[in-house]
Enzyme design. Structure first.
Site, PDB file in Angstrom:
ATOM      1  N   LYS A 468      58.896  48.979  29.144  1.00 36.64           N
ATOM      2  CA  LYS A 468      58.521  47.575  29.320  1.00 36.64           C
ATOM      3  C   LYS A 468      57.153  47.308  28.707  1.00 36.64           C
ATOM      4  CE  LYS A 468      61.226  46.623  33.486  1.00 36.64           C
ATOM      5  NZ  LYS A 468      61.775  47.986  33.751  1.00 36.64           N
ATOM      6  N   GLY A 586      40.492  36.590  53.495  1.00 36.23           N
ATOM      7  CA  GLY A 586      41.762  35.956  53.822  1.00 36.23           C
ATOM      8  C   GLY A 586      41.870  35.609  55.290  1.00 36.23           C
ATOM      9  N   ASP A 589      38.678  39.207  61.161  1.00 36.81           N
ATOM     10  CA  ASP A 589      39.068  40.238  62.131  1.00 36.81           C
ATOM     11  C   ASP A 589      37.868  40.561  62.995  1.00 36.81           C
ATOM     12  OD1 ASP A 589      41.648  40.784  60.805  1.00 36.81           O
ATOM     13  OD2 ASP A 589      40.373  41.584  59.221  1.00 36.81           O
ATOM     14  N   ASN A 677      41.855  53.866  53.322  1.00 40.86           N
ATOM     15  CA  ASN A 677      42.422  54.437  54.533  1.00 40.86           C
ATOM     16  C   ASN A 677      43.472  55.491  54.220  1.00 40.86           C
ATOM     17  OD1 ASN A 677      40.861  52.970  56.227  1.00 40.86           O
ATOM     18  ND2 ASN A 677      42.418  51.433  56.716  1.00 40.86           N
TER      19      ASN A 677
END
Length: 743
Positions: A468, A586, A589, A677
């Site tokens: 591709k 976004g 937290d 992580n």
DNA sequence: CGGCAGTACTG
DNA sequence: CAGTAC
DNA sequence: GCCG
């Protein structure tokens, strides 16, 4: 285990065990040998890179085109060198001097591998075969030493094992690790008591302790004996005299009573009643990797016993260990050369274009440089060793990346990925997953791709993608793209923009005839919305937006006083991309925890906080409320906005309640980023640990009767601070804003 | 050919 | 349990 | 779709 992950992690976290470097390393050395030897730049050290290499480049210019691009391999090298100095430095001599035969069933190779890695990483030598003359210890991970296991050792009874070889069960290893942790927590306590600038490293690192320091005291040994009856009640001269549990006097007691002078002081030999049988080199207790280990294991390397199911594995383990213990291996040197050569070539090709905007390899070094293994002194100025006050906000300058030579490829494939992402089914899902990973590497690839062969060298790029890529490069577009861009995808995208709507739901709605948000809103064609989806639809536009980090800060600042009024000892921190210093986020937290030194916890505080925030018109909607809001460990999802602020957008907000003792692990987990992580978890696994948001675990304990059942996930050995987890894993400390792997 | 993280909440 | 989100 |  995927190659891309290795790259992602090695490039930044500097935390992979040397074993993970093996493949690229070998590959690079094999394929590049000729070129490197001839390149004439092979003797440069890394210190000389940069300025000097740039000048030198001109004279060496006419050199043969490389057959492959060592792009990533250059980075592997840097990582490998770093690896050696690090993981070796932190945990090397826990088991130094021990020559261990690991008696373990091989039905779970992953488990075997973890355990062997764990031993090796911590300085033990692991025997390929049981040989009494070489072995100092046998460690078994099996509940009983039945004949089926003993055949591995070519013996019929444990009585055939010389008495000087102690047979411990795996918990012995766990105990040693726990002792390490105990020692560390003392140090951290001291650190906390003394304030700051306490030099942890000097006290904490095992290599600064005598070998054997963390070995449990003898009176505890019976707990770990695999067959206590065999050990008898020996003339160990067990020191019954009082000994508190302080690690500090462990070594003293042992020296005083357990170890005979010759093997003694420094030697971790746990066989005081027998002369050290193995090699003299071990007796001095100096962990001389490589040298002493060669002797007992050499025979095995040339002759793998086909009857030993573990033979091949051990062979591999041995190779790994050799690699780890031999920093100056020719291979490493070779790769070092490749790295230099590669840097040189960059300088030639780019003609100083990279002078103004940090080129990709420079950026890579910025993140790699962490502990300054040995690199360009020029760059050093930018980073203060061990000092905080890092200005995350102005760090990565996301827009400043150099131009991508394959931007068209990236764009096209990104589009293709988007198409797959929106479609339902595993096929599409994993295809998108795959593209995402390869795209990261393609973006960092500093050359215009010229051939399929070259494309396939990029990690994560296989046959299909390579084709591709070449189609895009040659024809300027991708037929597959039009083929996949069926008419439904735009609608599917639209629907999936609703929070709580995924592929499955979107496809259903489409199949039912829905085409617009209006259709959905009006419940046409039998559409039923969940609570979340209604909310998601209501604030559709707001939730598409990211918010400036200033707004996260503002929201946080508004929220904290409410928490303080509930309980002054509550601790709140903004996590996620905010903590990593991103300019826009976004969502927001917020981690909530509380010290337990006064016996209280934060249980129940979250419930109260949510109530107050709702009343204060900060929280506007609940999206997901935990089953048990009083659970000290639970997660809340909702929407919020700045109160009394005209035009304030609705923002996603998460509250993460975390037990005080696992706050460190939680900080790591909820700070991310994702790739970082994974790298941490991966390294933990490779060292015989496991890492999750609750803590770092060692020594998975299995059910005595059915080994397939995990009684528990092992023992928590660290969780309270990020630092201790980094330390144990041998990962150089990184500020949150440096834990960015995903651009 | 199977893995590609693992977990919690919703309905 | 499937679907979704983190 | 890639990897082992």
């Amino acid at each position: 285990m995927a190659l891309e992950e290795r790259i992602a992690s090695h490039r930044t976290s500097g935390s992979l065990s040397s074993k993970t470097m093996k493949r690229p390393t070998d590959k690079a050395s094999k394929e590049k040998t000729d070129d490197v030897v001839k390149s004439g730049a092979t003797t440069k050290t890394s210190k000389q890179r940069g300025e000097s290499s740039r000048k030198a480049a001109a004279s060496i210019q006419p050199k043969p085109e490389p057959k492959i691009e060592p792009t990533t391999y250059a980075q592997y090298v840097k990582q490998a060198r770093k690896e050696q100095s690090q993981s070796a430095a932190t945990t090397q001599n826990l088991f130094a001097g021990m020559i261990i035969y690991l008696l373990i069933a091989d039905d779970d190779m992953e488990d075997v591998r973890c355990k062997v890695d764990c031993l090796i990483v911590h300085g033990a030598k692991v025997l390929l075969y049981y040989r009494p003359e070489a072995c100092t210890h046998i460690i078994t991970a099996e509940p009983s030493l039945d004949p089926s296991l003993l055949v591995r050792m070519r013996i019929d009874s444990v009585d055939e094992i010389p008495k000087h070889i102690k047979i411990f069960n795996w918990n012995f290893v766990v105990s040693v690790l726990n002792n390490l942790i105990a020692a560390e927590s003392q140090i951290y306590a001291k650190k906390a008591a003394q304030g700051r600038n306490y030099n942890v490293a000097d006290e904490i690192l095992p290599e600064n302790r005598p070998p054997g320091y963390f070995i449990p005291p003898q009176e505890l040994w019976p707990e770990y004996f695999a067959c206590p009856e065999r050990e008898g009640s020996p003339k160990l001269g067990i020191d019954v005299h009082q000994r508190n549990s302080q690690t500090a006097d462990m070594i003293d007691s042992k020296e005083a009573t357990a170890s005979p002078p010759h093997a003694a002081a420094a030697s971790p030999s746990l066989s005081p009643d027998a002369p050290n049988p193995g090699s003299a080199s071990d007796a001095n207790g100096v962990p001389t990797p490589g040298s002493s280990s060669d002797t007992p294991e050499k025979p095995a390397s040339t002759n793998i016993d086909p009857s030993d199911p573990l033979a091949e594995f051990y062979e591999q383990a041995k190779k790994d260990r050799v690699k780890e213990n031999a920093p100056a291996a020719p291979n490493a040197q070779l790769l070092n050369d490749i790295a230099n050569w590669w840097d040189l070539k960059q300088d030639v090709g780019k003609e100083g274009k990279e002078e103004k905007e940090g080129a990709w390899w420079d950026r890579a070094e910025e993140t790699e440089d962490e502990d300054g293994v040995e690199d360009s002194p020029v760059k050093k100025g930018k980073k203060k060793r061990g000092k905080r006050g890092f200005t995350c906000d102005i760090k990565p300058a996301p827009g400043a990346r150099g131009p991508c030579p394959n931007q068209d490829v990236v764009d096209t494939l990104t589009e293709l990925m988007g198409l797959h992402k929106v479609k339902p089914g595993d096929d599409h899902h994993w295809r998108a997953f795959s593209y995402q990973k390869s795209l990261k590497a393609i973006r960092d690839y500093p050359h215009r791709i010229r051939s399929v062969k070259e494309a396939k060298k990029i990690p994560g790029v296989g046959e299909k993608t390579a084709d591709k890529i070449m189609e895009i490069i040659h024809t300027g577009n991708l037929r597959r793209l039009h083929h996949e861009h069926t008419e439904d995808v735009d609608v599917l995208r639209l629907f999936q923009g609703i929070y709580g709507v995924g592929q499955a739901t979107a496809v259903n709605w489409y199949a039912w005839g829905c085409r617009t948000l209006e259709d959905i809103k009006e419940g046409k064609h039998g559409v039923k919305l969940t609570t979340c989806q209604k909310i998601g639809l209501k604030y559709y536009d707001d939730l598409q937006l990211r918010m400036p980090r200033e707004e996260v800060q503002a929201l946080f600042d508004v929220i904290v006083p409410y928490a303080r009024r509930i309980d002054p000892k509550l601790e709140l921190r903004a996590m996620g991309s905010f903590r990593r210093g991103k300019k826009d986020c976004g969502d927001i937290d917020i981690m909530i925890t509380r010290p337990t030194d006064d016996g209280e916890t934060h249980a129940g505080a979250l419930r109260e906080l949510l109530l107050k925030l709702h009343r204060a018109d900060i929280l506007t909607e609940d999206l997901a409320v935990p089953d048990d809001l009083d659970d000290p460990e639970c997660v809340y999802h909702g929407l919020c906005h700045l109160p009394k602020t005209p035009g304030a957008k609705q923002r996603r907000i998460d509250f993460l309640a975390v037990p005080w003792k696992s706050r460190g692990a939680a900080l790591i987990y909820y700070t991310g980023d994702d790739i970082f992580n994974r790298a941490m978890r991966y390294k933990a696994g490779s060292m015989g640990y496991s890492l999750n948001q609750k803590g770092l675990y060692a020594g998975v304990v299995r059910d005595v009767h059915d080994r397939r059942i995990k009684t528990n996930r092992g023992n928590i050995i660290a969780s309270e601070t990020e630092e201790e987890i980094f330390k144990i894993l041998g990962v150089p400390w990184q500020e949150p804003c440096e834990r960015v792997r995903n651009h």
